[in-house]
Scaffold this active site. Structure first.
Site, mmCIF file in Angstrom:
data_model
loop_
_atom_site.group_PDB
_atom_site.id
_atom_site.type_symbol
_atom_site.label_atom_id
_atom_site.label_comp_id
_atom_site.label_asym_id
_atom_site.label_seq_id
_atom_site.Cartn_x
_atom_site.Cartn_y
_atom_site.Cartn_z
ATOM 1 N N ASN A 11 1.102 -0.855 -0.098
ATOM 2 C CA ASN A 11 -0.448 -0.120 0.223
ATOM 3 C C ASN A 11 1.017 0.648 0.505
ATOM 4 O OD1 ASN A 11 -2.065 2.284 0.267
ATOM 5 N ND2 ASN A 11 -2.449 1.197 2.934
ATOM 6 N N LYS A 13 0.034 4.151 0.237
ATOM 7 C CA LYS A 13 -0.764 5.801 0.128
ATOM 8 C C LYS A 13 -0.365 6.571 -0.378
ATOM 9 C CE LYS A 13 -0.277 2.840 4.363
ATOM 10 N NZ LYS A 13 -0.035 3.012 5.638
ATOM 11 N N HIS A 95 -9.525 0.882 4.891
ATOM 12 C CA HIS A 95 -8.282 1.071 5.570
ATOM 13 C C HIS A 95 -8.447 1.582 7.086
ATOM 14 C CE1 HIS A 95 -4.631 2.228 6.253
ATOM 15 N NE2 HIS A 95 -3.897 1.194 5.902
ATOM 16 N N GLU A 97 -6.871 4.591 7.821
ATOM 17 C CA GLU A 97 -6.798 5.827 7.356
ATOM 18 C C GLU A 97 -7.787 6.411 7.071
ATOM 19 O OE1 GLU A 97 -3.207 4.952 5.784
ATOM 20 O OE2 GLU A 97 -1.934 4.552 7.542
ATOM 21 N N GLU A 167 -5.630 -5.537 10.600
ATOM 22 C CA GLU A 167 -4.635 -4.657 10.859
ATOM 23 C C GLU A 167 -5.184 -3.588 11.923
ATOM 24 O OE1 GLU A 167 -2.716 -3.155 6.757
ATOM 25 O OE2 GLU A 167 -4.552 -2.055 7.000
ATOM 26 N N GLY A 173 1.884 2.041 11.035
ATOM 27 C CA GLY A 173 2.810 3.178 10.585
ATOM 28 C C GLY A 173 3.765 3.807 12.153
ATOM 29 N N SER A 213 3.450 -2.195 10.315
ATOM 30 C CA SER A 213 5.270 -2.092 10.600
ATOM 31 C C SER A 213 5.512 -3.598 10.064
ATOM 32 C CB SER A 213 5.181 -1.958 12.252
ATOM 33 O OG SER A 213 4.884 -0.538 12.254
HETATM 34 C C1 PEP Z 1 -0.708 0.208 6.308
HETATM 35 O O1 PEP Z 1 -1.450 1.137 5.798
HETATM 36 O O2 PEP Z 1 -1.678 -0.705 6.226
HETATM 37 C C2 PEP Z 1 0.238 -1.056 6.646
HETATM 38 C C3 PEP Z 1 0.107 -1.666 7.017
HETATM 39 O O3 PEP Z 1 0.661 -0.037 7.090
HETATM 40 P P1 PEP Z 1 3.005 -0.402 7.806
HETATM 41 O O4 PEP Z 1 2.993 -0.986 6.836
HETATM 42 O O5 PEP Z 1 3.302 1.164 7.447
HETATM 43 O O6 PEP Z 1 2.250 0.151 9.003
#
Ligand code: PEP
Length: 257
Positions: A11, A13, A95, A97, A167, A173, A213
């Site tokens: 992703n 973003k 997601h 976000e 998630e 992040g 992460s």
């Molecule tokens: C995400 O945004 O779906 C995500 C898992 O981000 P990150 O790997 O940076 O934590």
């Protein structure tokens, strides 16, 4: 247990320039290992160019969101028909976000999941709790509530063909990853809920990604868990080398027939 091909999606973003996105897509397309299904999700303005860069490769294109209507007066939105038309195979829906920053609701997620299937897109349905919810002991209540809504408008065969990404919001992040055991506990509960709702046969087919992460050094241990079938990767998908290491970890741990 039925064999599930692992699926890893990057992703991107709202990152990267157009040139960087195309170069990264080409690198991943040329070097992705077999034994793992791979997708990349560039930001919307780059979908067409990245589709070209991926042409002829095994790497699928993903959108980061969709509207639920096929067309209409919805300024700023993209429809599932348009995303399919530009070459998308997947679409990320719900997601955290989108939920936290842009008011995405469970009802909207359900409509988008329905629309994705109506237009031949594989939805990646995201669920997960915040840190406050985890600390209040509400991890499963929140996550399974979001799961119920996300799958509420799907027929069993559509559920089976969907991807669900667990998630935990506190791990996205932040550099703070769920331990493999923490992630597996929630993944197991997600699969059990899908079994209650759609039957064990369907639940055994749904691919459950972990996201939060994920990096080259923790991917193998996470994906070795019995109910973790891949990863949704944010930050670590922005550099080819790190993302390819994650793909190799998924490929080596693949539980193939
Ligand atoms: C995400 O945004 O779906 C995500 C898992 O981000 P990150 O790997 O940076 O934590």
């Amino acid at each position: 247990m039925s064999a599930r091909l692992p699926v890893v999606v990057g992703n991107w973003k709202m990152h990267l320039s157009l040139d960087e996105a195309v170069t990264l897509a080409r690198d991943v397309a040329e070097r992705a290992p077999g034994g793992v299904e791979v997708g990349v999700a560039p930001s919307a303005p780059y979908l067409g160019a990245v589709a070209q860069a991926l042409r002829g490769s095994r790497v699928g294109l993903s959108a980061q969101d969709t509207h639920w209507e096929a067309a209409g007066a919805f300024t700023g939105e993209a429809s599932p028909a348009q995303l399919k038309g530009v070459g998308c195979r997947y679409v990320i829906i719900g997601h955290s976000e989108r939920r936290q920053l842009f008011g995405e609701t469970d009802a909207g997620v359900a409509k988008k999941a329905r629309a994705a299937h109506d237009h031949g897109l594989t939805p990646i349905l995201c669920v997960g709790e915040t840190l406050a919810e985890r600390e209040a002991g509400r991890t499963l209540a929140v996550t399974l509530g979001q799961l119920d809504a996300a799958f509420s408008a799907l027929r069993p065969e559509e559920a089976a063909a969907s991807i669900c990404a667990y998630e935990p919001v506190w791990a996205i992040g932040t550099g703070r990853t769920a331990t493999p055991e923490q992630a597996q506990e929630v993944h197991r509960a997600i699969r059990a809920r899908l079994a209650e709702r759609f039957g064990a046969g369907v639940a055994a087919q749904v691919r459950l990604q972990y996201g939060g992460s994920v990096k080259a050094d923790n991917a193998a241990a996470l994906m070795a868990q019995p109910d973790i079938d891949g990863a949704l990767v944010g930050g670590a998908s922005l550099k080819a080398a790190g993302f390819l290491d994650i793909l190799r970890a998924a490929s080596q741990g693949a539980r193939l027939p």
